[in-house]
Motif scaffolding. Sequence first.
Motif, PDB file in Angstrom:
ATOM      1  N   MET A 195       0.838  -1.194   0.000  1.00 16.89           N
ATOM      2  CA  MET A 195       0.000   0.000   0.000  1.00 16.89           C
ATOM      3  C   MET A 195       0.877   1.249   0.000  1.00 16.89           C
ATOM      4  O   MET A 195       1.853   1.331   0.741  1.00 16.89           O
ATOM      5  N   LYS A 196       0.516   2.196  -0.835  1.00 13.70           N
ATOM      6  CA  LYS A 196       1.260   3.449  -0.910  1.00 13.70           C
ATOM      7  C   LYS A 196       1.076   4.263   0.365  1.00 13.70           C
ATOM      8  O   LYS A 196       0.006   4.286   0.963  1.00 13.70           O
ATOM      9  N   ARG A 197       2.115   4.946   0.808  1.00 14.52           N
ATOM     10  CA  ARG A 197       2.032   5.805   1.983  1.00 14.52           C
ATOM     11  C   ARG A 197       1.093   6.980   1.683  1.00 14.52           C
ATOM     12  O   ARG A 197       1.053   7.492   0.561  1.00 14.52           O
ATOM     13  N   PHE A 198       0.358   7.423   2.716  1.00 15.10           N
ATOM     14  CA  PHE A 198      -0.567   8.537   2.535  1.00 15.10           C
ATOM     15  C   PHE A 198      -0.678   9.321   3.839  1.00 15.10           C
ATOM     16  O   PHE A 198      -0.357   8.812   4.919  1.00 15.10           O
ATOM     17  N   THR A 199      -1.110  10.553   3.727  1.00 13.96           N
ATOM     18  CA  THR A 199      -1.370  11.366   4.913  1.00 13.96           C
ATOM     19  C   THR A 199      -2.824  11.196   5.310  1.00 13.96           C
ATOM     20  O   THR A 199      -3.686  10.875   4.487  1.00 13.96           O
ATOM     21  N   TYR A 200      -3.096  11.430   6.600  1.00 10.55           N
ATOM     22  CA  TYR A 200      -4.443  11.224   7.133  1.00 10.55           C
ATOM     23  C   TYR A 200      -4.871  12.449   7.920  1.00 10.55           C
ATOM     24  O   TYR A 200      -4.081  13.040   8.675  1.00 10.55           O
ATOM     25  N   ALA A 201      -6.137  12.844   7.728  1.00 12.91           N
ATOM     26  CA  ALA A 201      -6.707  13.944   8.502  1.00 12.91           C
ATOM     27  C   ALA A 201      -8.172  13.621   8.749  1.00 12.91           C
ATOM     28  O   ALA A 201      -8.772  12.809   8.032  1.00 12.91           O
ATOM     29  N   ALA A 202      -8.763  14.243   9.774  1.00 12.74           N
ATOM     30  CA  ALA A 202     -10.170  14.035  10.091  1.00 12.74           C
ATOM     31  C   ALA A 202     -10.894  15.373  10.077  1.00 12.74           C
ATOM     32  O   ALA A 202     -10.407  16.358  10.623  1.00 12.74           O
ATOM     33  N   ALA A 203     -12.055  15.396   9.435  1.00 18.09           N
ATOM     34  CA  ALA A 203     -12.856  16.620   9.358  1.00 18.09           C
ATOM     35  C   ALA A 203     -13.876  16.635  10.478  1.00 18.09           C
ATOM     36  O   ALA A 203     -14.476  15.607  10.811  1.00 18.09           O
ATOM     37  N   SER A 204     -14.089  17.807  11.061  1.00 17.97           N
ATOM     38  CA  SER A 204     -15.045  17.939  12.163  1.00 17.97           C
ATOM     39  C   SER A 204     -16.434  18.345  11.688  1.00 17.97           C
ATOM     40  O   SER A 204     -17.421  18.156  12.389  1.00 17.97           O
ATOM     41  N   ASP A 205     -16.522  18.929  10.499  1.00 16.00           N
ATOM     42  CA  ASP A 205     -17.819  19.321   9.950  1.00 16.00           C
ATOM     43  C   ASP A 205     -17.735  19.339   8.428  1.00 16.00           C
ATOM     44  O   ASP A 205     -16.657  19.179   7.841  1.00 16.00           O
ATOM     45  N   VAL A 206     -18.901  19.537   7.789  1.00 10.88           N
ATOM     46  CA  VAL A 206     -18.959  19.497   6.326  1.00 10.88           C
ATOM     47  C   VAL A 206     -18.096  20.586   5.713  1.00 10.88           C
ATOM     48  O   VAL A 206     -17.407  20.369   4.710  1.00 10.88           O
ATOM     49  N   ALA A 207     -18.110  21.777   6.322  1.00 10.49           N
ATOM     50  CA  ALA A 207     -17.317  22.883   5.778  1.00 10.49           C
ATOM     51  C   ALA A 207     -15.841  22.525   5.736  1.00 10.49           C
ATOM     52  O   ALA A 207     -15.132  22.836   4.767  1.00 10.49           O
ATOM     53  N   ALA A 208     -15.349  21.877   6.791  1.00  9.78           N
ATOM     54  CA  ALA A 208     -13.936  21.483   6.827  1.00  9.78           C
ATOM     55  C   ALA A 208     -13.648  20.416   5.780  1.00  9.78           C
ATOM     56  O   ALA A 208     -12.590  20.421   5.146  1.00  9.78           O
ATOM     57  N   ALA A 209     -14.601  19.504   5.585  1.00 16.99           N
ATOM     58  CA  ALA A 209     -14.392  18.426   4.617  1.00 16.99           C
ATOM     59  C   ALA A 209     -14.327  18.973   3.194  1.00 16.99           C
ATOM     60  O   ALA A 209     -13.408  18.648   2.440  1.00 16.99           O
ATOM     61  N   VAL A 210     -15.279  19.815   2.820  1.00 17.37           N
ATOM     62  CA  VAL A 210     -15.274  20.330   1.453  1.00 17.37           C
ATOM     63  C   VAL A 210     -14.198  21.397   1.268  1.00 17.37           C
ATOM     64  O   VAL A 210     -13.704  21.604   0.158  1.00 17.37           O
ATOM     65  N   GLY A 211     -13.805  22.044   2.362  1.00 20.82           N
ATOM     66  CA  GLY A 211     -12.722  23.021   2.284  1.00 20.82           C
ATOM     67  C   GLY A 211     -11.398  22.386   1.953  1.00 20.82           C
ATOM     68  O   GLY A 211     -10.464  23.051   1.474  1.00 20.82           O
ATOM     69  N   TRP A 212     -11.327  21.095   2.186  1.00 23.15           N
ATOM     70  CA  TRP A 212     -10.128  20.319   1.863  1.00 23.15           C
ATOM     71  C   TRP A 212      -9.911  20.271   0.354  1.00 23.15           C
ATOM     72  O   TRP A 212      -8.794  20.061  -0.132  1.00 23.15           O
ATOM     73  N   GLY A 213     -11.005  20.452  -0.386  1.00 24.51           N
ATOM     74  CA  GLY A 213     -10.876  20.574  -1.840  1.00 24.51           C
ATOM     75  C   GLY A 213     -10.744  19.279  -2.601  1.00 24.51           C
ATOM     76  O   GLY A 213     -10.411  19.279  -3.786  1.00 24.51           O
ATOM     77  N   GLY A 214     -10.987  18.137  -1.953  1.00 25.01           N
ATOM     78  CA  GLY A 214     -10.927  16.861  -2.665  1.00 25.01           C
ATOM     79  C   GLY A 214      -9.550  16.517  -3.189  1.00 25.01           C
ATOM     80  O   GLY A 214      -9.406  15.999  -4.294  1.00 25.01           O
ATOM     81  N   LYS A 215      -8.516  16.789  -2.385  1.00 24.39           N
ATOM     82  CA  LYS A 215      -7.148  16.537  -2.841  1.00 24.39           C
ATOM     83  C   LYS A 215      -6.718  15.086  -2.650  1.00 24.39           C
ATOM     84  O   LYS A 215      -5.560  14.752  -2.832  1.00 24.39           O
ATOM     85  N   GLY A 216      -7.643  14.237  -2.284  1.00 24.27           N
ATOM     86  CA  GLY A 216      -7.339  12.827  -2.098  1.00 24.27           C
ATOM     87  C   GLY A 216      -8.628  12.042  -2.085  1.00 24.27           C
ATOM     88  O   GLY A 216      -9.453  12.195  -2.970  1.00 24.27           O
ATOM     89  N   ALA A 217      -8.828  11.238  -1.043  1.00 28.90           N
ATOM     90  CA  ALA A 217     -10.035  10.417  -0.949  1.00 28.90           C
ATOM     91  C   ALA A 217     -10.704  10.623   0.398  1.00 28.90           C
ATOM     92  O   ALA A 217     -10.043  10.689   1.430  1.00 28.90           O
TER      93      ALA A 217
END
Length: 345
Positions: free
Chosen positions: A1-23
């Motif tokens: 498995m390829k290495r990846f960074t991980y983050a957790a969103a606390s609300d919808v605004a934070a999730a979509v603010g991420w801009g879909g730069k991964g999965a």
Amino acid sequence: MKRFTYAAASDVAAAVGWGGKGAFIAGGTNLLDLMKEGVARPEHVMDINALALHDIEPSESGGLMLGALARNAATAHHPLVQEQYPLLSVAILSGASPQIRNMATDGGNLLQRTRCYYFYDTGTPCNKRQPGSGCSAIGNLARQHAILGASTECIATHPSDMCVALAALDAVVHVESLGGRRSIPFLEFHRLPGDQPDVDNTLMPGELITHIELPPAPDFVEHCAYLKIRERASYAFALVSVAAALHIGDGGRIAEARIALGGVAHKPWRLPDVERLLHGKRPDRAAFSEAGSALIAGAQAQGSALGSNAFKIPMAQRAVVRALEMAMAKHTSLLPGRAKKGQAL
């Protein structure tokens, strides 16, 4: 498995603010498999489990709103789903296993990718995995593959049971992104492969599914059925599946019909024009057979002489008839059947 960074969103605004730069990851029942096999290789993964999208509630229009993070099992067993949309409940319970249904989310179910064995085998060419490399299924073993809506680039099928019922029920997918919110009719959400088989749906980059809306349905509670034909009775994807629902009006004639096929195309296969053929007719085998034939018009077998899926064409037509008859008999389900060699449905 390829290495990846991980983050957790606390609300919808934070999730979509991420801009879909991964999965995005929620239940992970498909994404993790794809990552382990090297099919999906995201550099960044955003955990959205903390988002307030788990509820199932009545909508303002009188239908039902499913939060994208509601688990499949919770949806199937929810009293409002069972009472108002039993077709959806039975379809969900026909898929996967109890353990997977406990983890998988409703939004994730819409986004799961094909189970084509060539797609999962990174040692073989696959236009869906690597555009322009070729389709290994064409001319080879294609028992599980499409008979409708295929192209010269891809003959994969969509694997979901839930989505077949959602297509029949005219669901609407609500999404959100930095650009705002929009609603996508379910029949426009998934797409056929055409010359771009690597694109499964009509989501724009960075869009997040927030809800699935079930509109107020005609009286489909009394007359609906989900039929799934598969190789074995447990944890197998459909060779052919049918979500069927009928509204019987005055005089015992069909006032409205819904029919969606699974296991036969790159998306759940539904043709409203075919459903309209049933309007005003008596709910009998002759009418059902006419609809079944019209629904699979243009179907083409795929694969080699020894690995062809030609059997799916008559199977799909007969499955439509059988599902509609089950719906008239007030059955919401049929115990999963095994397709045996040489056995007519």
